[in-house]
Design an enzyme around this catalytic site. Structure first.
Site, PDB file in Angstrom:
ATOM      1  N   ASP A 327     -17.634 -17.253  27.897  1.00 49.66           N
ATOM      2  CA  ASP A 327     -18.969 -16.699  27.824  1.00 49.66           C
ATOM      3  C   ASP A 327     -19.324 -16.463  26.378  1.00 49.66           C
ATOM      4  O   ASP A 327     -18.490 -16.014  25.599  1.00 49.66           O
ATOM      5  CB  ASP A 327     -18.998 -15.354  28.576  1.00 49.66           C
ATOM      6  CG  ASP A 327     -19.674 -15.512  29.917  1.00 49.66           C
ATOM      7  OD1 ASP A 327     -20.654 -16.276  29.984  1.00 49.66           O
ATOM      8  OD2 ASP A 327     -19.204 -14.883  30.884  1.00 49.66           O
ATOM      9  N   GLU A 368     -30.189  -3.650  17.891  1.00 54.97           N
ATOM     10  CA  GLU A 368     -30.982  -4.463  16.965  1.00 54.97           C
ATOM     11  C   GLU A 368     -31.575  -3.590  15.872  1.00 54.97           C
ATOM     12  O   GLU A 368     -31.537  -3.921  14.691  1.00 54.97           O
ATOM     13  CB  GLU A 368     -32.118  -5.188  17.718  1.00 54.97           C
ATOM     14  CG  GLU A 368     -31.681  -6.295  18.653  1.00 54.97           C
ATOM     15  CD  GLU A 368     -31.300  -5.797  20.031  1.00 54.97           C
ATOM     16  OE1 GLU A 368     -31.270  -4.557  20.234  1.00 54.97           O
ATOM     17  OE2 GLU A 368     -31.016  -6.625  20.914  1.00 54.97           O
ATOM     18  N   SER A 398     -42.517  -0.154  23.680  1.00 57.71           N
ATOM     19  CA  SER A 398     -42.995  -0.120  25.062  1.00 57.71           C
ATOM     20  C   SER A 398     -43.243  -1.547  25.520  1.00 57.71           C
ATOM     21  O   SER A 398     -43.526  -2.441  24.711  1.00 57.71           O
ATOM     22  CB  SER A 398     -44.279   0.702  25.167  1.00 57.71           C
ATOM     23  OG  SER A 398     -45.375  -0.103  24.812  1.00 57.71           O
ATOM     24  N   MET A 403     -43.861  -3.558  20.739  1.00 60.71           N
ATOM     25  CA  MET A 403     -43.664  -3.231  19.323  1.00 60.71           C
ATOM     26  C   MET A 403     -43.034  -1.850  19.256  1.00 60.71           C
ATOM     27  O   MET A 403     -43.111  -1.061  20.183  1.00 60.71           O
ATOM     28  CB  MET A 403     -45.011  -3.141  18.572  1.00 60.71           C
ATOM     29  CG  MET A 403     -45.737  -4.438  18.369  1.00 60.71           C
ATOM     30  SD  MET A 403     -47.195  -4.173  17.369  1.00 60.71           S
ATOM     31  CE  MET A 403     -48.145  -3.060  18.363  1.00 60.71           C
ATOM     32  N   SER A 404     -42.417  -1.560  18.120  1.00 60.86           N
ATOM     33  CA  SER A 404     -42.047  -0.179  17.845  1.00 60.86           C
ATOM     34  C   SER A 404     -42.301   0.037  16.366  1.00 60.86           C
ATOM     35  O   SER A 404     -42.563  -0.921  15.634  1.00 60.86           O
ATOM     36  CB  SER A 404     -40.574   0.065  18.195  1.00 60.86           C
ATOM     37  OG  SER A 404     -39.738  -0.731  17.378  1.00 60.86           O
ATOM     38  N   ASP A 544     -16.898 -11.861  35.043  1.00 60.43           N
ATOM     39  CA  ASP A 544     -16.878 -10.523  35.623  1.00 60.43           C
ATOM     40  C   ASP A 544     -17.814 -10.349  36.812  1.00 60.43           C
ATOM     41  O   ASP A 544     -17.504  -9.672  37.755  1.00 60.43           O
ATOM     42  CB  ASP A 544     -17.186  -9.479  34.554  1.00 60.43           C
ATOM     43  CG  ASP A 544     -18.496  -9.754  33.830  1.00 60.43           C
ATOM     44  OD1 ASP A 544     -19.133 -10.786  34.148  1.00 60.43           O
ATOM     45  OD2 ASP A 544     -18.871  -8.958  32.955  1.00 60.43           O
ATOM     46  N   ASP A 548     -19.884 -14.989  39.238  1.00 64.96           N
ATOM     47  CA  ASP A 548     -18.805 -15.743  38.615  1.00 64.96           C
ATOM     48  C   ASP A 548     -17.715 -16.100  39.627  1.00 64.96           C
ATOM     49  O   ASP A 548     -16.873 -16.954  39.362  1.00 64.96           O
ATOM     50  CB  ASP A 548     -18.149 -14.926  37.496  1.00 64.96           C
ATOM     51  CG  ASP A 548     -19.016 -14.888  36.253  1.00 64.96           C
ATOM     52  OD1 ASP A 548     -19.798 -15.838  36.068  1.00 64.96           O
ATOM     53  OD2 ASP A 548     -18.899 -13.925  35.487  1.00 64.96           O
TER      54      ASP A 548
END
Lengths: 714, 563
Positions: A327, A368, A398, A403-404, A544, A548
């Site tokens: 993965d 991020e 939101s 955007m933030s 997991d 899978d």
């Protein structure tokens, strides 16, 4: 008892050794030893030799040499038993403490479970709907209620509630894990303890077949059936032994003929202990003695890496793997995308962009967001300011605005500056609303980043688009080298990712995987595995989720993560307790090491024979054509110049026994292993174990002979 | 050793290195699955045979059917050869009016020729009619060799096919071997032999008057044709009792050289062809190389023995028992080649060779006749060793051993063990019986180590289907006729069946593509590992008995004591 703590079990722990010595004698039982044909032959030989000794003692009374030989023959069997016992002993110690965690458990069985039974309902009237029974009375399909402080009585699936669970009994990891109904974290394991909250668990495994039960059986070696290679090797060793048996059994006929027709009756040493010694020295006792210890220790090594294999077969298959399906997330890349670079719009200083981007991310607790703060600090040494100091008003992300950012009150007065970061479209709208335009350069940068598989994040301040932050998948450090090693070993790596093909190709190139499956679905994974298998390749994968499970079942080596669903755990043939996707690489290496150890010691054992001939044959035959002053011509074969026929035979037998003990640590540890091409590994092992196997016994036998002479034993 | 003798050996090895890829290419093309070779006349003959016998050459056979077909043709072969011998006094072409061959001898001889052993308990010129030589013995020379070539083709398919139940068609494989390989080569070689001086006639034995005035009978017969195939098919059954030491069987040094070359010609080419058929010509060269190294090692020891000083006789390079026209090198080369390949023709009396040559000749046979070995049987025997090598050493690279793309599992290991060690087992048992009973030892002419040599040579020869004789042992007794026939049958068919069973098991498997992690079988490393396995697994069992046989004999000789 944790798996991690298994490391601390010392091989030379006096208690373990004492138990192993006791077991070595117990294993003399022919019914037990029968399973190991090589050592069984040695035991029969030792018995015969003992019989010959007793018979001769009654008739002649002179038995110093025969006694010595017979004793060492018995030692040979005991040493072999000891090797197995010590390997098992380590497992037994682990099993004992595992067993403790499940004995005497009480289960709160829910009397009549309906689909509307919930944790809160049970909590209201515990007396009415719960019966206390012993955990060993639980059946599959029963529902149990577990509350804070309880130990979960059996393997199962959470059907309602959420709880934090201490799984250190199995994983050795003391940090609690969350188990909740639904989703991929619903599986619970018997023997683990609830730290807080309550859950209802549906029992999914029969008593005696729970995870802990299997783990106990595994570490004890009880269910360790012989693996395919082990069976093949056993056939080879048994056949070689049989042929040597025949060679030794027919030798007296030929020897007697030569004695008789040359009138030298009785000059060839052909007593029972001598013939048995010849046989025992020729049959591959070294590998015969260590074979099962090697297998058990392979299992133990895996366990020390916190991986549980459901069979030895799986470990062996791991060594044969040709293709690894990995993965992307968590294995090849670190879990989340991270800011990798700032691209400023024309006329904007890069440092300014970084500063604004950092401000916009200060309150953003997503990985991020934090990565932007870190990158700005790294590149321009912009210290992350305290949120409160900026007097800013933070705008959280939101789904509507996408955007933030932050609204900063200009300390010098003059209004508010609005800093935003977000997707290109969202920022475009934001800027346009304020009568600005996003420059072509910024749009180009956005397109370029997308093409390379990154996520562009545009930063704007009021009506100006300042530039772009490139959020990238960060390839784990060192992973490229590991893949290169795997390639050296002939193993191809295939990356599985949900990304689009363009993104996938970019990451694949950066990580150095051989191939990738983009936009992967459970079906496409399964199809790929089948396709590889049809081409004759062995496939390993780690996974997991419930989706899978089919792929894990289809793969030759399927490693399920312990955090995974019960379905995934059932489908795989190994479970990684650390839930670390990179573990697959280690598993492959352990499998290879196991096979290599077996092959190396077999080669060593067979190569040993050459020297033993040169020790025993001159001893046997030097009486032929001997005169009172000069030994017979076959003494020329005594190239080691061993002192006497008796000391020569005894030295060979002693060497043969001692080498077993000497090689126990190697067989438990495994031969040293560095990823490399088959050709190089072979060359190295041939040199050490093949050439070594030819030469070492010459030296060893000579040394033992010298000791025997010095001790006056010969 | 003289320089022309050395030249002879260099030329021999050189020619073999040239002929191997040429003939090997031809054989590989012949059994090529996609586009098999077709030659104008030979193809018509082949198709004619199918039509007459009602054979469908494309009918697939699984390994069991294949094996049963081998049993069938061998059983019919034994019966036919037996009847032709016992009834020869009623059959044509019996100018010397020989009686029917005795029951046990006829049985032994029939088994001997069908198993490609050609152990000869009889003397050709005083026992067998021309018709018997041709119809009973010569035919089996072709068929037994063709059978083994067919098995090689089937084994190669085991590797080249994937997930297949069939390993080919025995009738087609063996017919091709006869028509395309054995017949053309034999015809050419027979003409050369006739040119060199071998007889090819149905005339009765010639009568001559010697210089002393006494009458001498000179045996004749259709010899050249049989000599050609006995060398090319590694059968070794001579037309005359003295075999290739007889001036009619081996008239000149040139015929001697060509006869030795003929022994190795097909076995060497098969190694190359096998490699090519399974997709790795390099591996074919490795098999060839391992065989060559083992052969040259044996030859060197033998030459040292033959050219050495014998303190007992006080001579250098004794010529007793050798033909003057061949010399020591020509004799040592022939003896090493005929025992390395399971030919069994001889051009000198092996008992007269030096003790070191005794050691080499016996050890050559004891390895299971894989040093070039018999036509077909040598190659498949070597492949069994290769599988064992791959299994022992292959684990050392850290994965389940693979050989030519096929995983080697317990069944394959079992079969390779049976195939390799089966003949060792029968050798030890039969030799131990023979040396322990009066019926066995009363046939021996020597005693002590040399007597032991006589007996282990005989049983090494029959159980590995070599067929050469040491000399000195009177083999035409009921005891020896029965026990050697048993050893020949057991030795031949355990290996053959093990190989076919394995071919079946391999054909059913998938082909694993080679990678960096694959155990390399096409280089020098594998060549030497293979040699190591042949020596350690194949020959080391016999080290104890060899040490009181030829080794003791040699040590006694150099100490000047004699036996």
């Amino acid at each position: 008892m944790s798996a991690k703590a298994m490391d601390s079990i010392n091989l030379f722990d006096p208690g373990l050794i004492r138990a192993a010595i006791k077991d070595s004698f117990k294993k003399l039982d022919p019914r037990v030893l029968f399973r190991n044909p090589v050592m069984f032959i040695v035991e029969i030989g030792a018995l015969l030799s003992t019989y010959g000794l007793a018979r001769d003692f009654l008739s002649r009374g002179n038995f110093g040499f025969d006694l010595n030989v017979t004793l060492w023959l018995w030692f040979t069997v005991l040493f072999a038993n000891f090797a197995e016992a010590i390997a098992e002993g380590r497992g037994k110690a682990q099993a004992a403490s595992l067993r403790q965690s499940v004995t005497g458990l009480i289960a709160h069985k829910i009397n009549s479970y309906h689909s509307d039974t919930t944790v809160s309902k049970v909590n209201e009237q515990p007396g009415d709907c719960i019966t206390e029974i012993g955990a060993n009375e639980l059946r599959m399909g029963d529902y149990v209620f577990c509350k804070t402080g309880d130990t979960i009585p059996g393997d199962g699936e959470v059907v309602d509630g959420i709880a934090s669970v201490d799984e250190s009994a199995i994983t050795g990891e003391s940090a609690p894990v969350i188990r909740e109904s639904g989703g991929d974290r619903s599986a619970v394991t018997g023997g683990t303890r609830i730290l807080s909250d309550c859950i209802i668990v549906r029992i999914t495994s029969e008593r005696g077949n729970t995870f802990i039960d299997r783990m106990i059986a595994l570490v004890e070696g009880a269910v360790r059936g012989k693996t395919p290679n082990e069976i093949a090797l056993c056939i080879l060793l048994a056949s070689l032994s049989l042929v040597f048996l025949l060679a030794v059994a027919t030798l007296p006929a030929f020897a007697l003929y030569v004695e008789k027709t040359t009138n030298q009756i009785g000059v060839i040493l052909l007593s029972l202990p001598v013939l048995v010694s010849l046989l025992v020295c020729l049959i591959p006792t070294t590998i015969g003695a260590l074979l099962s210890a090697i297998g058990i220790s392979g299992m133990n090594r895996l366990l020390r890496h916190n991986v549980i294999a459901t069979s030895g077969r799986a470990i062996e298959a791991a060594g044969d793997v040709d293709v690894l399906l990995l993965d992307k997330t968590g294995t090849i890349t670190v879990g989340n995308r991270m800011a990798a670079e700032f691209i400023a719009a024309p006329g904007i200083a890069l440092e300014y962009l970084a500063d604004r981007a950092q401000l916009a991310s200060l309150a953003d607790e997503t990985p991020e967001g934090r990565s932007i703060v870190v990158l700005a600090k790294k590149l321009f040494n912009i210290r992350s300011r305290d949120v409160a100091d900026t007097h800013g008003h933070f705008i959280p992300f939101s789904a509507q605005t996408r955007m933030s950012g932050v609204d900063l009150v200009n300390p010098a007065g003059g209004g508010v500056s609005r800093i935003r970061k977000g997707s290109a479209e969202a920022i475009q709208r934001f800027v346009n609303e304020r009568n600005g335009i996003v420059s072509q350069a910024v749009s180009d940068a956005v397109a370029a980043i997308s093409r390379q598989g990154g996520t562009p994040l545009v930063v704007a301040e009021d009506n100006r688009a300042l530039g772009v932050v490139n959020l990238k998948d960060i390839v784990k450090g060192g992973i490229r080298e590991r893949f290169a090693h795997l390639r050296l070993m002939g193993i191809r790596t295939v990356m599985i990712t949900g990304d689009n093909p363009v993104t996938a190709a970019a990451i694949a190139a950066e990580a150095g995987v051989d191939d990738f499956i983009a936009e992967a679905t459970p079906e496409s994974k399964l199809a790929r595995i089948k396709e590889e298998q049809n081409q004759g390749r062995l496939v390993a994968m780690i996974g997991d989720g419930t989706n899978d499970a089919p792929a894990l079942a289809q793969a030759d080596v399927g490693v399920a993560m312990n955090t995974g669903t019960q379905a995934a755990r059932e489908a795989g043939n190994m479970i990684d307790l650390d839930s670390n996707p990179t573990k697959l690489i280690e598993i492959v290496e352990i499998g290879k090491q196991l096979l290599m150890t077996r092959g190396s010691l077999t080669t060593f054992s067979i190569a040993n024979d050459v020297s033993k001939y040169f020790a025993i044959l001159p001893a046997l035959f030097s009486g032929l054509y001997a005169t009172t002053s000069v030994p017979g011509p076959l003494m020329a074969l005594n190239i080691m110049k061993l002192a006497s026929p008796q000391s020569a035979i005894l030295s060979a037998v002693i060497f043969n026994a001692i080498i077993i003990i000497a090689l126990i640590p190697l067989s438990l540890r495994g031969v040293s292993y560095k990823p490399s091409s088959a050709r190089r590994i072979l060359l190295r092992n041939i040199f050490i174990y093949g050439a070594g196997g030819l030469i070492i016994p010459f030296i060893g036998i000579k040394l033992i002979d010298m000791v025997l002479v010095a001790a006056g034993l010969s | 050793m003289e320089s022309n003798e050395l030249l002879q050996i260099v030329l021999f090895v050189g020619l073999l290195c040239v002929s191997t890829p040429l003939l090997g290419w031809y054989i590989a093309r012949l059994y090529d699955e996609s586009k098999p070779l077709r030659l104008p006349v030979l193809h018509e003959i082949e198709q004619g045979i199918y039509r007459i016998c009602g054979i469908d050459p494309s009918e697939p056979m699984n390994w069991k059917t294949y094996a049963w077909t081998v049993i069938l043709i061998s059983g019919v072969g034994v019966a036919a050869a037996f009847l032709l011998q016992t009834l020869q006094h009623r059959l044509p072409l019996n100018p010397q009016h020989f009686n029917g061959v005795d029951f046990f001898l006829a049985f032994n001889t029939a088994v001997s020729f069908v198993t490609n052993t050609n152990w000869q308990a009889y003397s050709g010129e005083t026992t067998m009619a021309y018709f018997t030589q041709m119809a009973a013995l010569c035919v089996q020379n072709f068929l037994s060799a063709a059978t083994a070539i067919a098995v090689v083709a089937a084994l190669a398919r085991g590797f080249s096919r994937k997930s297949s139940r069939s390993i080919g068609n025995f009738w087609s494989d063996s017919t091709k071997a006869v028509v395309y390989i054995l017949l053309p080569l034999s015809i050419v070689f027979a003409f050369i032999l006739v040119q060199q001086g071998s007889p090819q006639t149905f005339k009765p034995y010639a009568k001559a008057t010697t210089m002393e005035g006494t009458e001498q009978i000179i045996p004749l017969g259709p010899a050249a044709s049989q000599i050609a195939i006995k060398q090319l098919g590694t059968n070794g059954g001579g037309f005359f009792n003295a075999n290739s030491a007889h001036p009619f069987e081996n008239p000149t040094p040139l015929s001697n050289f060509l006869e030795i070359l003929a022994i190795f010609l097909i076995p060497a080419a098969l190694a190359w062809a096998f490699g090519t058929m399974v997709g790795s010509t390099r591996h074919g060269w490795v098999l060839f190389g391992a065989m060559m190294v083992l052969f040259l090692a044996g030859l060197s020891v033998s030459l040292i023995g033959e050219n050495g000083y014998n303190p007992v006789l006080n001579v250098n390079a004794p010529m007793e028992g050798k033909e003057l026209r061949f010399g020591t090198a020509g004799s040592a080369l022939f003896a090493t080649a005929t025992t390395a390949a399971s030919c069994g023709a001889v051009n000198c009396m092996h008992e007269s060779l030096s003790p070191l040559s005794h050691l080499v000749t016996i050890a050559n046979m004891m390895t299971g006749e894989v040093i070039f070995g018999g036509v077909g049987s040598g190659l498949y025997g070597m492949v069994l060793y290769a599988i064992m090598t791959v299994f022992i050493a292959g684990l050392m690279v850290g994965r389940t051993p693979e050989y030519l793309g096929k995983k080697i599992d317990a069944f394959d290991v079992k079969m390779s063990v049976i195939g390799i060690l089966g003949s060792s087992v029968i050798l030890m048992i039969t030799a131990a019986i023979a040396i322990s009973v009066k019926a066995g030892t009363s046939s021996l002419s020597a005693q002590g180590p040399l007597g032991l040599n006589e007996i282990i040579y005989a049983f090494a020869s029959v159980s590995n289907n070599n067929g050469s004789a040491f000399g000195g042992l009177n083999a035409n007794t009921v005891f020896y006729n029965v026990i050697t026939a048993f050893a020949m049958l057991f030795g031949r068919f355990t290996t053959l069946f093990a190989v076919l069973a394995m071919a079946g098991s391999l054909a059913a498997k998938k082909i694993k593509p080679a990678s960096e992690g694959t155990f390399p079988t096409d280089g020098f490393l594998f060549l030497f590992l293979l040699i190591g396995t042949v020596v350690i697994v194949g020959a080391l069992n016999f080290f104890p008995v060899l040490s009181i046989g030829p080794v003791l004999e040699h040590l006694l000789m150099i100490s000047g004591k004699g036996l």
